[in-house]
Design a protein around this motif. Sequence first.
Motif: not given
Length: 306
Positions: A92-99, A121-124
């Motif tokens: 259910g997780t899509g690319m826009p949901h990845i923070k 913009d994702t924190v790794v």
Amino acid sequence: MQKLAYLGPEGTFCEAALRILAPDAERMPCANVTAALEAARGGEATAAVVPLENSVEGAITVTLDELAWGQPLLITAEVLLPVEFSLLVRPGTGMPHIKRLFTHPAAITQCRGFLARELPDTVVIAAPSTAAAALEVSMPGSPYDAAIGPAIAGEHYGLVELASRIGDRDDTVTRFVKVAPPGALPEPTGADRTSLVAFLEDDHPGALLEMLSEFAVRGVNLTRIESRPTGDGIGRYFFHFDAEGHVADARVGEALSGLHRLSADVRFLGSYPRADHLAPEPKKGTANAEFAEAAEWLTWLRSGRL
């Protein structure tokens, strides 16, 4: 049945390598490389499988250091494992949901292009291993939205492969080795590798050249050289070598004998079949038969016969 320790948890590239090296062995996941090697040293496991080098990142320094110090271990086999990274998420997780994304530092380095292009913009955040990252992401209430790791990790922990083959290079390979307490060496195959560690007697001009010359004059090709600090101060190093051939080969044995004479210490790490099956062609004067003939000739000279 063999019991093999490896860098865990379940779902690591190391587990995939173990399955190739010993598909029927009992598997013992460990928290880190040190723990896996200590399990082999202490008898909790028959042997251990650990990463040694990566074609992009280079040497796995913790493995180099662990093999150089402590109770001796011998490398008995190796495997070259293609490294393919996937973006793993909860269903259910899509690319826009990845923070927030969790993965091993090596995966961060090898997937820079994908991260910059798709998740700028994702924190790794760095994880102990790719499989540990996948496990964490699979937990209810995890603060992380995605992990980067092998597809096998997603299978283990119920994650969905949102993107596959996301590494910057398609030809990335990691070399894994199987190590065990000292014992009988694998028989020569004609396509072998010998690994060792040498410590300088003292630091002087040409010291490394003297070591290298012991191999060069006998026609022994070195496939890897790594320097590592001894910890005794700035500028103090020891050296890891991988050489073509088996210690049973006359040219390799003579090279190791010469290295032993001029080094403070030499730790033999094993002779074992090469995973790529490449057989070196000895240059003139360095084949086993030529060493034997030369030794016989010298015996005649020393006996006064011409």
